[in-house]
Design a protein around this motif. Structure first.
Motif, PDB file in Angstrom:
ATOM      1  N   GLN A   1       4.523   9.385  -0.233  1.00 38.76           N
ATOM      2  CA  GLN A   1       5.385   8.499   0.541  1.00 38.76           C
ATOM      3  C   GLN A   1       4.979   8.549   2.005  1.00 38.76           C
ATOM      4  OE1 GLN A   1       9.506   9.240  -0.191  1.00 38.76           O
ATOM      5  NE2 GLN A   1      10.168   7.306   0.682  1.00 38.76           N
ATOM      6  N   VAL A   2       5.037   7.391   2.651  1.00 38.34           N
ATOM      7  CA  VAL A   2       4.634   7.258   4.051  1.00 38.34           C
ATOM      8  C   VAL A   2       5.850   6.910   4.901  1.00 38.34           C
ATOM      9  CG1 VAL A   2       3.238   5.920   5.662  1.00 38.34           C
ATOM     10  CG2 VAL A   2       2.298   6.558   3.429  1.00 38.34           C
ATOM     11  N   GLN A   3       5.962   7.566   6.037  1.00 37.25           N
ATOM     12  CA  GLN A   3       7.025   7.242   6.990  1.00 37.25           C
ATOM     13  C   GLN A   3       6.383   6.689   8.265  1.00 37.25           C
ATOM     14  OE1 GLN A   3       6.928  10.694   5.723  1.00 37.25           O
ATOM     15  NE2 GLN A   3       7.945   9.780   3.962  1.00 37.25           N
ATOM     16  N   LEU A   4       6.976   5.622   8.778  1.00 35.09           N
ATOM     17  CA  LEU A   4       6.501   4.993  10.009  1.00 35.09           C
ATOM     18  C   LEU A   4       7.655   4.924  10.998  1.00 35.09           C
ATOM     19  CD1 LEU A   4       4.548   1.991   8.425  1.00 35.09           C
ATOM     20  CD2 LEU A   4       3.579   4.124   9.257  1.00 35.09           C
ATOM     21  N   VAL A   5       7.415   5.384  12.222  1.00 37.94           N
ATOM     22  CA  VAL A   5       8.453   5.375  13.251  1.00 37.94           C
ATOM     23  C   VAL A   5       7.927   4.621  14.459  1.00 37.94           C
ATOM     24  CG1 VAL A   5       9.918   6.752  14.754  1.00 37.94           C
ATOM     25  CG2 VAL A   5       9.385   7.574  12.443  1.00 37.94           C
ATOM     26  N   GLU A   6       8.591   3.528  14.798  1.00 34.17           N
ATOM     27  CA  GLU A   6       8.187   2.687  15.925  1.00 34.17           C
ATOM     28  C   GLU A   6       9.010   3.020  17.158  1.00 34.17           C
ATOM     29  OE1 GLU A   6       7.835  -0.846  12.667  1.00 34.17           O
ATOM     30  OE2 GLU A   6       9.636   0.050  13.485  1.00 34.17           O
ATOM     31  N   LEU A  97       1.634  -0.062   7.268  1.00 29.85           N
ATOM     32  CA  LEU A  97       0.441   0.662   6.822  1.00 29.85           C
ATOM     33  C   LEU A  97       0.147   0.216   5.389  1.00 29.85           C
ATOM     34  CD1 LEU A  97      -0.483   4.356   7.401  1.00 29.85           C
ATOM     35  CD2 LEU A  97      -0.747   3.358   5.135  1.00 29.85           C
ATOM     36  N   ARG A  98      -1.083  -0.203   5.166  1.00 36.25           N
ATOM     37  CA  ARG A  98      -1.457  -0.717   3.850  1.00 36.25           C
ATOM     38  C   ARG A  98      -2.575   0.140   3.270  1.00 36.25           C
ATOM     39  NH1 ARG A  98      -1.885  -6.246   4.767  1.00 36.25           N
ATOM     40  NH2 ARG A  98       0.351  -6.232   4.319  1.00 36.25           N
ATOM     41  N   GLN A  99      -2.284   0.736   2.129  1.00 31.39           N
ATOM     42  CA  GLN A  99      -3.273   1.509   1.379  1.00 31.39           C
ATOM     43  C   GLN A  99      -3.455   0.808   0.037  1.00 31.39           C
ATOM     44  OE1 GLN A  99      -2.926   6.126   2.419  1.00 31.39           O
ATOM     45  NE2 GLN A  99      -0.993   5.343   1.656  1.00 31.39           N
ATOM     46  N   GLY A 100      -4.569   0.150  -0.119  1.00 33.59           N
ATOM     47  CA  GLY A 100      -4.769  -0.625  -1.337  1.00 33.59           C
ATOM     48  C   GLY A 100      -3.705  -1.702  -1.441  1.00 33.59           C
ATOM     49  N   ALA A 101      -2.929  -1.669  -2.507  1.00 33.75           N
ATOM     50  CA  ALA A 101      -1.887  -2.669  -2.709  1.00 33.75           C
ATOM     51  C   ALA A 101      -0.516  -2.164  -2.283  1.00 33.75           C
ATOM     52  CB  ALA A 101      -1.843  -3.076  -4.182  1.00 33.75           C
ATOM     53  N   VAL A 102      -0.473  -1.010  -1.649  1.00 34.01           N
ATOM     54  CA  VAL A 102       0.810  -0.395  -1.297  1.00 34.01           C
ATOM     55  C   VAL A 102       1.095  -0.580   0.184  1.00 34.01           C
ATOM     56  CG1 VAL A 102       2.139   1.743  -1.240  1.00 34.01           C
ATOM     57  CG2 VAL A 102       0.537   1.311  -3.123  1.00 34.01           C
ATOM     58  N   ASP A 103       2.261  -1.142   0.485  1.00 37.13           N
ATOM     59  CA  ASP A 103       2.702  -1.354   1.858  1.00 37.13           C
ATOM     60  C   ASP A 103       3.819  -0.396   2.221  1.00 37.13           C
ATOM     61  OD1 ASP A 103       2.174  -4.843   1.609  1.00 37.13           O
ATOM     62  OD2 ASP A 103       1.192  -3.510   3.024  1.00 37.13           O
ATOM     63  N   SER A 104       3.730   0.151   3.432  1.00 34.05           N
ATOM     64  CA  SER A 104       4.825   0.932   3.996  1.00 34.05           C
ATOM     65  C   SER A 104       5.222   0.282   5.312  1.00 34.05           C
ATOM     66  CB  SER A 104       4.399   2.382   4.239  1.00 34.05           C
ATOM     67  OG  SER A 104       3.996   2.998   3.034  1.00 34.05           O
TER      68      SER A 104
END
Length: 115
Positions: A1-6, A97-104
């Motif tokens: 799981q990816v977390q993104l903080v803006e 953030l896009r890794q292959g077909a997975v968007d976070s």
């Protein structure tokens, strides 16, 4: 799981500048792109800037020449430097953030450009 903080949004007058930041953490590996989207009221979310892990950048015509995306790979952090802001740049800005077909996605940060 990816977390993104803006962070970094706010209110600016036309012609001003802002820098948005997005810090990514979690399961990040391999080849991926980090991107900025925005969504204005009543409009669809639009892709405005991308940066690949190899350094390739692309921009939407609406921001080309005014916005710059940069990235510190070692820190998994991406920035969006926004110059010469216009009222039509008013929107919620999202880090992706896009890794292959997975968007976070991040939670979004409001940018308002008004005099």
């Amino acid at each position: 799981q990816v977390q993104l903080v803006e962070s970094g949004g706010g209110l600016k007058q036309p012609g001003g500048s802002l820098r948005l930041s997005c810090a990514a953490s979690g399961s990040i590996f391999g080849i991926y792109t980090m991107n900025w989207y925005r969504q204005a009221p009543g409009k669809q979310r639009e892709l405005i800037a991308t940066r690949s892990s190899g350094g390739t950048t692309t921009y939407a015509d609406s921001v080309k020449g005014r916005f710059t995306i940069s990235r510190v790979n070692a820190q998994n952090t991406v920035y969006l430097q926004m110059n010469a802001l216009k009222p039509e740049d008013t929107a919620v800005y999202y880090c992706n953030l896009r890794q292959g077909a997975v968007d976070s996605w991040g939670q979004g940060t409001q940018v308002t450009v008004s005099s």
